[in-house]
Design an enzyme around this catalytic site. Structure first.
Site, PDB file in Angstrom:
ATOM      1  CG  LEU A  80      23.736 -49.806 114.016  1.00 44.72           C
ATOM      2  CD1 LEU A  80      24.680 -48.628 113.794  1.00 44.72           C
ATOM      3  CD2 LEU A  80      23.653 -50.095 115.515  1.00 44.72           C
ATOM      4  N   GLY A  81      19.143 -50.832 112.507  1.00 47.50           N
ATOM      5  CA  GLY A  81      17.744 -50.445 112.269  1.00 47.50           C
ATOM      6  C   GLY A  81      17.550 -49.339 111.254  1.00 47.50           C
ATOM      7  CB  SER A  82      19.441 -48.212 108.252  1.00 43.00           C
ATOM      8  OG  SER A  82      19.263 -49.297 107.381  1.00 43.00           O
ATOM      9  N   PRO A  98      24.301 -46.864 108.934  1.00 38.67           N
ATOM     10  CG  PRO A  98      26.259 -47.833 109.732  1.00 38.67           C
ATOM     11  CD  PRO A  98      25.184 -46.871 110.085  1.00 38.67           C
ATOM     12  CB  ALA A 153      12.911 -49.570 111.754  1.00 39.55           C
ATOM     13  CG  ASP A 160      14.489 -53.749 114.533  1.00 42.34           C
ATOM     14  OD1 ASP A 160      14.747 -54.265 115.635  1.00 42.34           O
ATOM     15  OD2 ASP A 160      15.146 -53.990 113.497  1.00 42.34           O
TER      16      ASP A 160
HETATM   17  C1  MEV Z   1      16.631 -57.393 114.233  1.00 42.60           C
HETATM   18  O1  MEV Z   1      16.980 -56.100 114.644  1.00 42.60           O
HETATM   19  C2  MEV Z   1      16.197 -58.207 115.411  1.00 42.60           C
HETATM   20  C3  MEV Z   1      15.725 -59.619 115.087  1.00 42.60           C
HETATM   21  O2  MEV Z   1      15.346 -60.193 116.343  1.00 42.60           O
HETATM   22  C4  MEV Z   1      14.561 -59.636 114.131  1.00 42.60           C
HETATM   23  C5  MEV Z   1      13.297 -59.064 114.730  1.00 42.60           C
HETATM   24  O3  MEV Z   1      13.166 -58.948 115.937  1.00 42.60           O
HETATM   25  O4  MEV Z   1      12.387 -58.760 113.932  1.00 42.60           O
HETATM   26  C6  MEV Z   1      16.843 -60.463 114.506  1.00 42.60           C
END
Ligand code: MEV
Length: 318
Positions: free
Chosen positions: A101-103, A96, A105, A149
């Site tokens: 959840l890193g969609s 999602p 990246a 990420d």
């Molecule tokens: C995002 O998945 C994690 C954060 O720490 C941002 C980052 O590390 O770039 C909020």
């Protein structure tokens, strides 16, 4: 035809503080993946297709914001390619969007790998190379990403990560006893870029307070690594609860996240916390074989839109 996939990710410890050089721990979520397919086209041009987002455009006509176009431009520059052959690039994702959840990246990493394979350059696309290129694309969308990420998505293994110059510290570590985690989606979407920017504003306004909060997160991440390496899951759970409190103090949690974290804890989870940028998206809960079903049911009954099970383990563990 070249096809590649990349996993989603969860941040176990240290989100936000990781942007400011404190250690953090993240792990891949291999069950949900982004997929990219690159195929030769008999139509002229480079066709970018993202059916889930209703995107169908030509690279030459794509606007600056277009995420897939950004990936192609980065790859083109990185490998010194004068022009792409006529082809189509199709991306789909089970992850999602804007849910922590890193969609983004994962889509980028999958597209980079599929493109490099299509161009006959797969040997160059090592995890480190894919991660570095994914980071460049993340910067376009997120401003000041820490790099965690892209690292976890490209290496697809749990990592202990410290943002530092000249090179980030990236350490895979041993998971003594596999950990069972639930990732529960609040259904609320949030922009990582905006939340990270807001934390920056608060840090600028109250530097001492925020430095202390970041230090606290760093201490928890270090302790969590030790607890994971020694198989002390009760301690991992306690540390997750403490990390959630620090994130609440940073104002990046939300009533939905806090509510579901409390529900997971009450249903027997060893610990629970929001995961990722926050103000929406997912929380994670550490459960055991005995508590998993009750925690999942309780989370869904309390309004979680979906609950995924993810197992934190060393790559070689069954
Ligand atoms: C995002 O998945 C994690 C954060 O720490 C941002 C980052 O590390 O770039 C909020």
């Amino acid at each position: 035809m070249s096809k590649a996939t990349a996993p989603g990710k969860i941040i176990l410890f240290g989100e936000h503080a990781v942007v400011y050089g404190r250690p953090a721990i993240a792990a891949p979520v291999s069950q949900v993946r982004a997929t990219a397919v690159v195929e030769a086209s008999d139509q002229p041009g480079v066709h970018l297709i993202a059916p889930d987002l209703g995107i169908r455009t030509l690279l030459d006509e794509a606007d600056e914001e277009d995420a897939i176009a950004a990936v192609l431009r980065q790859v083109q520059t990185a490998v010194n390619l004068p022009a792409f052959p006529d082809m189509s690039v199709t991306v789909t994702s089970q992850i999602p969007i804007a849910s922590g959840l890193g969609s983004g990246a994962a889509i980028t990493a999958a597209a980079v790998r599929a493109l490099m394979d299509f161009l006959g350059l797969a040997r160059i696309a090592t995890p480190a190379w894919v991660s570095a290129l994914t980071y460049e694309v993340e910067k376009i969308h997120h401003g000041t990403p820490s790099g965690i990420d892209n690292t976890v998505v490209a290496y697809e293994q749990p990592v202990y990560f410290v943002r530092q110059r000249p090179q980030n510290q990236i350490e895979p570590f041993t998971v003594a006893r596999p950990l069972r985690l639930l990732a529960a989606d609040t259904g609320a979407r949030s922009s990582t870029k905006e939340v990270v920017l807001d934390v920056r504003r608060q840090w600028q306004a109250q530097p001492e307070r925020f430095e202390a909060l970041f230090d606290g997160c760093g201490v928890l991440a270090k302790a969590a690594r030790r607890a994971i390496e020694t198989g002390d899951e009760a301690e991992v759970g306690r540390l997750m609860n403490q990390n959630h409190q620090l994130l609440q103090e940073m104002t990046v949690s939300s009533p939905e996240l806090d509510g579901l974290v409390a529900v997971a804890q009450a249903a027997g989870a060893l610990g629970a916390k929001m995961s990722g940028a926050g103000r929406g998206g997912n929380l994670i809960a550490l459960v055991t074989a005995e508590t998993e079903t009750a925690a999942r049911r309780a989370l869904l009954a309390a309004g979680a839109k979906s609950v995924l099970t993810s197992c934190l383990k060393t790559k070689s563990q069954p």
